[in-house]
Scaffold this motif. Structure first.
Motif, PDB file in Angstrom:
ATOM      1  N   ILE A 128      37.097  22.326 -21.160  1.00  0.00           N
ATOM      2  CA  ILE A 128      35.777  22.397 -21.795  1.00  0.00           C
ATOM      3  C   ILE A 128      34.806  21.601 -20.930  1.00  0.00           C
ATOM      4  O   ILE A 128      35.155  20.564 -20.361  1.00  0.00           O
ATOM      5  N   THR A 129      33.574  22.080 -20.837  1.00  0.00           N
ATOM      6  CA  THR A 129      32.511  21.366 -20.146  1.00  0.00           C
ATOM      7  C   THR A 129      31.583  20.761 -21.192  1.00  0.00           C
ATOM      8  O   THR A 129      31.090  21.470 -22.076  1.00  0.00           O
ATOM      9  N   SER A 130      31.349  19.461 -21.096  1.00  0.00           N
ATOM     10  CA  SER A 130      30.444  18.753 -21.997  1.00  0.00           C
ATOM     11  C   SER A 130      29.163  18.425 -21.248  1.00  0.00           C
ATOM     12  O   SER A 130      29.211  17.807 -20.181  1.00  0.00           O
ATOM     13  N   THR A 131      28.037  18.841 -21.806  1.00  0.00           N
ATOM     14  CA  THR A 131      26.747  18.528 -21.201  1.00  0.00           C
ATOM     15  C   THR A 131      26.035  17.490 -22.050  1.00  0.00           C
ATOM     16  O   THR A 131      25.973  17.616 -23.274  1.00  0.00           O
ATOM     17  N   TRP A 132      25.499  16.503 -21.387  1.00  0.00           N
ATOM     18  CA  TRP A 132      24.811  15.393 -22.047  1.00  0.00           C
ATOM     19  C   TRP A 132      23.337  15.425 -21.687  1.00  0.00           C
ATOM     20  O   TRP A 132      22.965  15.719 -20.554  1.00  0.00           O
ATOM     21  N   LEU A 133      22.493  15.097 -22.654  1.00  0.00           N
ATOM     22  CA  LEU A 133      21.065  14.915 -22.426  1.00  0.00           C
ATOM     23  C   LEU A 133      20.825  13.423 -22.249  1.00  0.00           C
ATOM     24  O   LEU A 133      21.180  12.623 -23.124  1.00  0.00           O
TER      25      LEU A 133
END
Length: 188
Positions: free
Chosen positions: A128-133
């Motif tokens: 899974i790829t987790s994207t953070w702001l």
């Protein structure tokens, strides 16, 4: 959010696993699986990868921190989000994202929140790829690149970010999708 629907397909049963190739950056296995209808597939191949992290970083001046680097798989240089592999023991996904942003761009700090999780290829990959702001990031120092990395850092406006995401200047789908979510959900 519960993604289960009354008549959803059922999970497959794994009857056996054979690892064909194991290296730190590339692991491939062959599973023997049984479908709910009883059919057996003897050669279902899965690529195993650690989780990936991406960062959509914004400065206090509302400039977005993007990078450009050569990608040999497609033989091109394109815009990307700062990103990397969650591969350090004991490090959380958030800590990994913060480390990658700082190493690739020199930026850090700010307020961090999860933006989006995506599967790169759910049929053939297990990660899974987790994207953070990261809002309010500031330049903390220079880049800390690996010996094989050559990365340029670019600050772009919201309008430039929109153009980059939509005109093909950014090809990495796992980077375009979080930008589109940001553009659709944030009031500008």
């Amino acid at each position: 959010m519960n993604n289960t629907v009354k008549d959803d397909p059922q999970a497959w049963s794994t009857l056996g696993t054979n690892y064909l190739y194991r290296k730190p950056w590339l692991t491939m296995r062959q599973d023997t699986v049984q479908l709910p209808n009883g059919r057996v597939i003897d050669d279902y191949y899965i690529w195993e990868y650690p989780p990936w992290v991406n960062v959509l970083a914004v400065t206090p001046e509302q400039q977005f921190v993007l990078i450009r680097q050569y990608r040999h798989g497609i033989g091109r240089v394109n815009y990307e989000l700062p990103a990397g592999v969650h591969d350090k023991q004991g490090e959380s996904l958030l800590e990994s994202a913060k480390r990658e942003l700082h190493e690739e761009t020199g930026y850090g700090g700010g307020r961090w929140s999860p933006l989006l999780e995506l599967s790169p290829n759910p049929a053939l990959q297990n990660n899974i790829t987790s994207t953070w702001l990261a809002e309010g990031v500031e330049l903390l120092g220079g880049q800390q690149l690996d010996a094989t990395e050559e990365i340029s850092v670019h600050l772009v406006s919201l309008d430039e970010l929109r153009s980059i995401a939509l005109d093909g200047s950014m090809l990495q789908a796992l980077h375009v999708a979080p930008i589109l979510k940001y553009l659709l959900t944030k009031k500008h």
